[in-house]
Enzyme design. Structure first.
Site, PDB file in Angstrom:
ATOM      1  N   HIS A 109      -3.514   0.527  -3.836  1.00 42.13           N
ATOM      2  CA  HIS A 109      -3.844   0.380  -2.405  1.00 42.13           C
ATOM      3  C   HIS A 109      -5.159   1.071  -2.034  1.00 42.13           C
ATOM      4  O   HIS A 109      -5.655   0.885  -0.923  1.00 42.13           O
ATOM      5  CB  HIS A 109      -2.689   0.881  -1.521  1.00 42.13           C
ATOM      6  CG  HIS A 109      -2.536   0.113  -0.247  1.00 42.13           C
ATOM      7  ND1 HIS A 109      -1.451   0.246   0.600  1.00 42.13           N
ATOM      8  CD2 HIS A 109      -3.350  -0.796   0.357  1.00 42.13           C
ATOM      9  CE1 HIS A 109      -1.615  -0.554   1.652  1.00 42.13           C
ATOM     10  NE2 HIS A 109      -2.754  -1.186   1.533  1.00 42.13           N
ATOM     11  N   ASP A 140       3.648  -0.540   5.196  1.00 42.07           N
ATOM     12  CA  ASP A 140       3.748   0.358   4.044  1.00 42.07           C
ATOM     13  C   ASP A 140       4.912   1.330   4.244  1.00 42.07           C
ATOM     14  O   ASP A 140       5.256   1.666   5.377  1.00 42.07           O
ATOM     15  CB  ASP A 140       2.429   1.169   3.962  1.00 42.07           C
ATOM     16  CG  ASP A 140       2.082   1.650   2.558  1.00 42.07           C
ATOM     17  OD1 ASP A 140       3.014   2.028   1.819  1.00 42.07           O
ATOM     18  OD2 ASP A 140       0.889   1.649   2.226  1.00 42.07           O
ATOM     19  N   HIS A 152       4.342   4.216   3.080  1.00 37.81           N
ATOM     20  CA  HIS A 152       3.493   5.415   3.117  1.00 37.81           C
ATOM     21  C   HIS A 152       2.354   5.230   4.114  1.00 37.81           C
ATOM     22  O   HIS A 152       1.973   4.094   4.411  1.00 37.81           O
ATOM     23  CB  HIS A 152       2.892   5.671   1.733  1.00 37.81           C
ATOM     24  CG  HIS A 152       3.886   5.594   0.607  1.00 37.81           C
ATOM     25  ND1 HIS A 152       4.134   4.416  -0.078  1.00 37.81           N
ATOM     26  CD2 HIS A 152       4.704   6.531   0.076  1.00 37.81           C
ATOM     27  CE1 HIS A 152       5.059   4.645  -1.004  1.00 37.81           C
ATOM     28  NE2 HIS A 152       5.434   5.915  -0.930  1.00 37.81           N
ATOM     29  N   ASP A 185      -0.739   6.577   3.541  1.00 33.90           N
ATOM     30  CA  ASP A 185      -1.991   6.513   2.764  1.00 33.90           C
ATOM     31  C   ASP A 185      -3.165   7.110   3.528  1.00 33.90           C
ATOM     32  O   ASP A 185      -4.288   6.591   3.485  1.00 33.90           O
ATOM     33  CB  ASP A 185      -2.290   5.061   2.330  1.00 33.90           C
ATOM     34  CG  ASP A 185      -1.251   4.524   1.367  1.00 33.90           C
ATOM     35  OD1 ASP A 185      -0.423   5.308   0.851  1.00 33.90           O
ATOM     36  OD2 ASP A 185      -1.254   3.294   1.122  1.00 33.90           O
ATOM     37  N   HIS A 187      -4.965   6.292  -4.000  1.00 26.81           N
ATOM     38  CA  HIS A 187      -4.224   5.252  -3.262  1.00 26.81           C
ATOM     39  C   HIS A 187      -3.420   5.846  -2.090  1.00 26.81           C
ATOM     40  O   HIS A 187      -2.982   5.102  -1.224  1.00 26.81           O
ATOM     41  CB  HIS A 187      -3.344   4.392  -4.192  1.00 26.81           C
ATOM     42  CG  HIS A 187      -2.089   5.060  -4.688  1.00 26.81           C
ATOM     43  ND1 HIS A 187      -1.097   4.358  -5.332  1.00 26.81           N
ATOM     44  CD2 HIS A 187      -1.684   6.344  -4.652  1.00 26.81           C
ATOM     45  CE1 HIS A 187      -0.125   5.202  -5.652  1.00 26.81           C
ATOM     46  NE2 HIS A 187      -0.454   6.404  -5.255  1.00 26.81           N
ATOM     47  N   ASP A 236       1.398  -3.441   1.803  1.00 28.16           N
ATOM     48  CA  ASP A 236       1.821  -2.779   0.565  1.00 28.16           C
ATOM     49  C   ASP A 236       3.249  -3.250   0.289  1.00 28.16           C
ATOM     50  O   ASP A 236       4.145  -3.088   1.133  1.00 28.16           O
ATOM     51  CB  ASP A 236       1.774  -1.259   0.786  1.00 28.16           C
ATOM     52  CG  ASP A 236       2.130  -0.451  -0.459  1.00 28.16           C
ATOM     53  OD1 ASP A 236       2.945  -0.926  -1.273  1.00 28.16           O
ATOM     54  OD2 ASP A 236       1.620   0.676  -0.592  1.00 28.16           O
ATOM     55  N   ASP A 276       5.516  -2.081  -1.286  1.00 29.39           N
ATOM     56  CA  ASP A 276       6.563  -1.047  -1.239  1.00 29.39           C
ATOM     57  C   ASP A 276       7.090  -0.798   0.179  1.00 29.39           C
ATOM     58  O   ASP A 276       8.018  -0.011   0.375  1.00 29.39           O
ATOM     59  CB  ASP A 276       6.136   0.250  -1.943  1.00 29.39           C
ATOM     60  CG  ASP A 276       5.096   1.087  -1.192  1.00 29.39           C
ATOM     61  OD1 ASP A 276       5.016   1.007   0.041  1.00 29.39           O
ATOM     62  OD2 ASP A 276       4.363   1.845  -1.875  1.00 29.39           O
ATOM     63  N   GLU A 333      -0.078  -3.295  -4.539  1.00 31.77           N
ATOM     64  CA  GLU A 333       0.904  -2.463  -5.239  1.00 31.77           C
ATOM     65  C   GLU A 333       2.007  -3.248  -5.960  1.00 31.77           C
ATOM     66  O   GLU A 333       3.064  -2.697  -6.244  1.00 31.77           O
ATOM     67  CB  GLU A 333       1.519  -1.409  -4.296  1.00 31.77           C
ATOM     68  CG  GLU A 333       0.501  -0.430  -3.705  1.00 31.77           C
ATOM     69  CD  GLU A 333       0.012   0.655  -4.682  1.00 31.77           C
ATOM     70  OE1 GLU A 333       0.592   0.797  -5.778  1.00 31.77           O
ATOM     71  OE2 GLU A 333      -0.973   1.333  -4.336  1.00 31.77           O
TER      72      GLU A 333
HETATM   73  N1  LIG Z   1      -0.387   3.331  -2.060  1.00 31.23           N
HETATM   74  C1  LIG Z   1       0.645   4.101  -2.345  1.00 31.23           C
HETATM   75  N2  LIG Z   1       1.604   3.659  -3.104  1.00 31.23           N
HETATM   76  N3  LIG Z   1       0.608   5.335  -1.854  1.00 31.23           N
HETATM   77  C2  LIG Z   1       1.617   6.342  -2.091  1.00 31.23           C
HETATM   78  C3  LIG Z   1       1.143   7.687  -1.627  1.00 31.23           C
HETATM   79  C4  LIG Z   1       2.152   8.755  -1.930  1.00 31.23           C
HETATM   80  C5  LIG Z   1       1.733  10.149  -1.479  1.00 31.23           C
HETATM   81  N4  LIG Z   1       1.692  10.228  -0.066  1.00 31.23           N
HETATM   82  C6  LIG Z   1       0.380  10.550  -2.064  1.00 31.23           C
HETATM   83  O1  LIG Z   1      -0.525  10.910  -1.370  1.00 31.23           O
HETATM   84  O2  LIG Z   1       0.219  10.528  -3.249  1.00 31.23           O
HETATM   85 MN   LIG Z   2       0.071   1.850   0.325  1.00 39.40          MN
HETATM   86 MN   LIG Z   3       3.145   2.482  -0.234  1.00 40.61          MN
END
Ligand SMILES: NC(=[NH2+])NCCC[C@H](N)C(=O)O
Ligand SMILES: [Mn+2]
Ligand SMILES: [Mn+2]
Length: 312
Positions: free
Chosen positions: A103, A126, A128, A130, A143, A230, A232, A275
Site C-alpha cells: 500500500h 482499510d 489500518h 497507514d 506501507h 486495501d 485487508d 495488498e
Molecule cells: N498497508 C498495510 N497493510 N499497513 C499495515 C500497517 C500496520 C502498522 N500500523 C504499521 O505501521 O506497520
Molecule cells: Mn493499507
Molecule cells: Mn491494511
C-alpha cells in the site's frame, strides 16, 4: 462513467511490488491472470494494459534503513515511478486502476491523481490508517505510512522530497478501520481526519456510512474521487491472502457496496486495489482473494447487480 474522464478507458497499472522484494509479489499478476482485462472489457471499457511494471529503471545498490524506515530509497523510487505513470494516464482523461502490491504504492498513485486532478478527494478503505510518520512508526514498514507523506506530516525525509504534500486532511476519509497504532490515533485527532471504523459500520450500516463519508469529503459531489482499497479492509474470512489481516472486517457485500456507491457518484477518477498477497496462503485462499479482488474492481467500474429497467 465519471464526467472527469474523456473516454471510457481504464489503464491497468500492475505493480508487483512488495518491500523488500521487487517483482516477487504476485498479487497483480494473479488478478490479471484471473481475467480482469476481459471482465472490464465486457463492462464496456477500453482497457489499456501492456504488462506489469517491473521497475527495471529502479536501481538501488544499497538501501540501509533511514531511522526506522525500511528500504526507503527503493520505496521512494518505485512510488515516484508509479506517480508518473498514474498521473500520465489521469492527464489523458483515462481511469488508472492500480493493482498492488504494497500500500506504500498509494503514495505514488495519489500523487499522480492530485497532479492531474488537484481538487480530488481520497476515500481510503482499510483495516489500518497507514498514517504513521517516520517518528511514530513501530514497524518501519513504509506501507504503514503513505498517508502521512501525502499530507506532509512528520519531519521531512529527504529521500521522499519528490512527494508533494498535496492532500488536505479534509479531503480524506477512511472506512473500515480497526487496527490503529497509538501514534496514528493522535495524528487522526490532531488533524481532524474523519474516519468510519468498523464500529460505525456496525452502528449505522454501510449505506449510511458511505453517505456520511461522501458528505464529509465531497459535500457538493463536485470533486473527483480517488478510491484506495486495501483488500485487508475485508474480513479475513472473505479475503485471506493479505499481509496484515485483522479480524472483524467488512463483509463481501459491504466491500462491494462501497465500490458500487462510489461508482454511482459518477466522480471516480482513480482506483487502487492493494495488498493482495498470494505468497501468504494456500491455493484456495489465494483464489478466493483474487476472485474477490476482481469483483471489487468490477463493482467500482460500473457492474450493476440487476439492470435498472428490471427494478424501476
Ligand atoms: N498497508 C498495510 N497493510 N499497513 C499495515 C500497517 C500496520 C502498522 N500500523 C504499521 O505501521 O506497520
Ligand atoms: Mn493499507
Ligand atoms: Mn491494511
Amino acid at each position: 462513467m465519471s464526467r472527469f474522464l474523456t473516454s471510457k478507458t481504464a489503464a491497468i497499472v500492475g505493480c508487483p511490488f512488495r518491500c523488500p522484494r521487487v517483482g516477487v509479489d504476485q498479487g497483480p499478476i494473479h488478478l490479471v491472470e484471473a481475467g480482469l482485462v476481459d471482465q472490464l472489457t465486457e463492462l464496456g471499457w477500453k482497457v489499456n494494459f501492456d504488462g506489469h511494471h517491473q521497475f527495471e529503471e529502479v536501481n538501488v545498490a544499497a538501501d540501509p534503513p533511514i531511522g526506522k524506515l525500511k528500504n526507503p530509497r527503493l520505496v521512494s523510487k518505485v512510488t515516484e515511478a508509479v506517480a508518473k505513470v498514474v498521473g500520465g494516464h489521469a492527464k489523458k482523461g483515462e481511469l488508472p486502476v492500480t493493482l498492488g502490491g504494497d500500500h506504500s504504492l498509494a503514495m505514488g498513485t495519489i500523487s499522480g491523481t492530485l497532479d492531474a486532478h488537484p481538487d480530488a478527494c481520497v476515500i481510503w478503505i482499510d483495516a489500518h490508517a497507514d498514517i504513521n510518520t517516520a517518528e511514530t512508526t513501530d514497524s518501519g514498514n513504509i506501507h504503514g505510512m503513505p498517508v502521512s507523506f501525502l499530507l506532509g506530516l512528520g519531519s521531512p525525509v529527504p529521500e521522499f522530497s519528490w512527494v508533494k504534500p498535496a492532500l488536505k486532511p479534509e479531503r480524506l476519509v477512511y472506512i473500515g478501520l480497526r487496527d490503529i497504532d497509538a501514534g496514528e490515533k493522535r495524528i487522526l485527532k490532531e488533524n481532524n481526519i474523519k474516519a468510519f471504523s468498523m464500529h460505525e459500520v456496525d452502528k449505522y450500516g454501510i449505506g449510511r456510512v458511505v453517505e456520511m463519508a461522501l458528505d464529509h469529503v465531497n459535500p457538493k459531489r463536485a470533486y473527483p474521487i480517488h478510491l484506495s482499497f486495501d483488500v485487508d479492509a475485508l474480513d479475513p474470512s472473505v479475503a485471506p491472502s493479505t499481509g496484515t489481516p485483522v479480524r472483524g472486517g467488512l463483509t463481501f457485500r459491504e466491500g462491494h457496496y462501497i465500490c458500487e456507491a462510489i461508482w454511482e457518484t459518477g466522480l471516480l477518477v482513480a482506483l487502487d486495489l492493494m495488498e493482495v498477497n498470494p505468497s501468504l496462503a494456500d491455493a484456495a485462499s489465494v483464489q478466493q482473494t483474487v476472485t474477490v479482488g476482481c469483483s471489487l474492481v468490477r463493482a467500482a467500474l460500473g457492474k450493476q447487480l440487476v439492470r435498472r429497467e428490471q427494478v424501476d
